[in-house]
Scaffold this motif. Structure first.
Motif, PDB file in Angstrom:
ATOM      1  N   ALA A  38       0.846  -1.194   0.000  1.00 40.35           N
ATOM      2  CA  ALA A  38       0.000   0.000   0.000  1.00 40.35           C
ATOM      3  C   ALA A  38       0.880   1.242   0.000  1.00 40.35           C
ATOM      4  O   ALA A  38       1.887   1.322   0.709  1.00 40.35           O
ATOM      5  N   ILE A  39       0.496   2.216  -0.805  1.00 36.25           N
ATOM      6  CA  ILE A  39       1.305   3.421  -0.996  1.00 36.25           C
ATOM      7  C   ILE A  39       0.973   4.427   0.102  1.00 36.25           C
ATOM      8  O   ILE A  39      -0.136   4.963   0.143  1.00 36.25           O
ATOM      9  N   GLY A  77      -2.889  -0.444  -3.658  1.00 42.74           N
ATOM     10  CA  GLY A  77      -3.529   0.857  -3.672  1.00 42.74           C
ATOM     11  C   GLY A  77      -2.900   1.787  -2.671  1.00 42.74           C
ATOM     12  O   GLY A  77      -1.831   1.511  -2.120  1.00 42.74           O
ATOM     13  N   ALA A  78      -3.554   2.911  -2.437  1.00 40.84           N
ATOM     14  CA  ALA A  78      -3.093   3.833  -1.401  1.00 40.84           C
ATOM     15  C   ALA A  78      -3.400   3.240  -0.032  1.00 40.84           C
ATOM     16  O   ALA A  78      -4.279   2.392   0.108  1.00 40.84           O
ATOM     17  N   ASP A  79      -2.645   3.681   0.958  1.00 45.45           N
ATOM     18  CA  ASP A  79      -2.868   3.225   2.326  1.00 45.45           C
ATOM     19  C   ASP A  79      -4.201   3.791   2.818  1.00 45.45           C
ATOM     20  O   ASP A  79      -4.336   5.000   3.049  1.00 45.45           O
ATOM     21  N   ILE A  80      -5.220   2.916   2.955  1.00 45.03           N
ATOM     22  CA  ILE A  80      -6.567   3.374   3.288  1.00 45.03           C
ATOM     23  C   ILE A  80      -6.607   4.045   4.657  1.00 45.03           C
ATOM     24  O   ILE A  80      -7.357   5.011   4.870  1.00 45.03           O
ATOM     25  N   LEU A 119      -3.854  -2.047  -7.992  1.00 43.94           N
ATOM     26  CA  LEU A 119      -5.175  -1.464  -7.803  1.00 43.94           C
ATOM     27  C   LEU A 119      -5.071  -0.035  -7.278  1.00 43.94           C
ATOM     28  O   LEU A 119      -4.110   0.327  -6.594  1.00 43.94           O
ATOM     29  N   GLY A 120      -6.085   0.766  -7.584  1.00 45.30           N
ATOM     30  CA  GLY A 120      -6.141   2.115  -7.053  1.00 45.30           C
ATOM     31  C   GLY A 120      -4.886   2.903  -7.362  1.00 45.30           C
ATOM     32  O   GLY A 120      -4.475   3.043  -8.513  1.00 45.30           O
ATOM     33  N   GLY A 121      -4.246   3.430  -6.313  1.00 40.38           N
ATOM     34  CA  GLY A 121      -3.009   4.173  -6.493  1.00 40.38           C
ATOM     35  C   GLY A 121      -1.907   3.334  -7.103  1.00 40.38           C
ATOM     36  O   GLY A 121      -1.033   3.854  -7.799  1.00 40.38           O
ATOM     37  N   GLY A 122      -1.946   2.008  -6.881  1.00 41.89           N
ATOM     38  CA  GLY A 122      -0.961   1.132  -7.510  1.00 41.89           C
ATOM     39  C   GLY A 122      -1.121   1.105  -9.016  1.00 41.89           C
ATOM     40  O   GLY A 122      -0.136   1.108  -9.759  1.00 41.89           O
TER      41      GLY A 122
END
Length: 275
Positions: A38-39, A77-80, A119-122
């Motif tokens: 996660a980013i 993805g981004a770090d939720i 996914l998402g930001g990834g």
């Protein structure tokens, strides 16, 4: 203790990226396997440091993920946890988008080696690359609208440019997740390789790029990204620069020398009287 080599990135404080660097390329491996890469804000800071380094010392960049739970993963993805707590000011700062845009504008090409989830930001990190190689296990998508937000780090405009409006809207508005073959079919992947050969394929592509004239590659990337209205004037200006470069004369002369050498090695063609 000797000072660090200024041509090599100082990664002593890095915690989310593993860096391997040579004279012509830098490999940045996302390394937060405990949260499926996660980013988070720290990774964004380290990506900015990578970009700053490559802006001053232009090299090819390879981005890849790591393993999580025995499976390869690029970035989930981004770090939720961090994303949930961000507010209006954070959105206006463009926390992720500024880093991805900077990465997209790096002088030399960027290759994303994707395995597992992007996914998402990834996925948006991958869209910012010039090339995307994937494994058969790749899953790519933008699930942001299901979380009450939009993909604001490039997907809303890069996806349409890369794959066309129809499939872009399915991904962005209907939450469609593409597998590797679908991604290849829609131009979102350049090629599919087995997981064990993914990085080798990325380096092989980097090798092919590295054989070209670096200045010609850099200028080609810049001109490619210009709006249609800038052509052909920008092409003519760029060519004018390259026509005066030392590499142009050397490479063209080497081509002519090789052609002349091959011609000299061929046997004389028979004359018409002997046919």
């Amino acid at each position: 203790m000797s000072a660090p080599d200024p041509v090599l990135l100082d990664t002593g404080n890095f915690t989310t990226l593993k860096i391997t660097e040579t004279s012509d390329r830098l490999h940045a491996q996302l390394n937060r396997p405990e949260v499926r890469n996660a980013i988070d804000a720290t990774m964004i800071t380290e990506l900015h440091a990578v970009c700053a380094h490559l802006e001053h010392h232009p090299k090819l960049l390879i981005l890849s993920g790591t393993e999580s739970g025995g499976r390869g993963i690029f970035a989930s993805g981004a770090d939720i946890g961090q994303l949930r707590d961000r507010g209006r000011a954070d959105a206006l700062r463009g926390v992720n988008s500024s880093a991805f845009e900077r990465l997209a504008k790096l002088p030399m090409p960027v290759i994303a080696a994707l395995d597992g989830y992007a996914l998402g930001g990834g996925a948006e990190l991958a869209w910012a690359a010039d090339f995307r190689l994937g494994t058969p296990e790749v899953k790519i998508g933008q699930p942001e609208t299901g979380l009450g937000i939009i993909p604001a780090a490039g997907a809303l405009w890069r996806l349409r440019e890369l794959a066309g409006e129809g499939i872009a809207k399915e991904i962005l508005l209907a939450g469609r997740i593409l597998d590797a073959q679908e991604s290849l079919n829609h131009g979102l992947l350049n090629a599919i390789h087995p997981a064990e050969g993914l990085l080798d394929a990325a380096h092989a592509l980097a090798d092919r790029i590295a054989k070209q004239d670096p200045l010609a590659v850099r200028i080609s990337k810049q001109v490619f990204s210009m709006p249609r209205e800038a052509h052909p004037q920008i092409d003519n200006l760029a060519q004018a620069i390259l026509f005066e470069s030392e590499a142009k004369f050397e490479r063209m002369q080497a081509f002519l020398d090789r052609r002349e050498a091959k011609a000299a090695q061929r046997p004389d063609q028979p004359s018409g009287e002997n046919r």
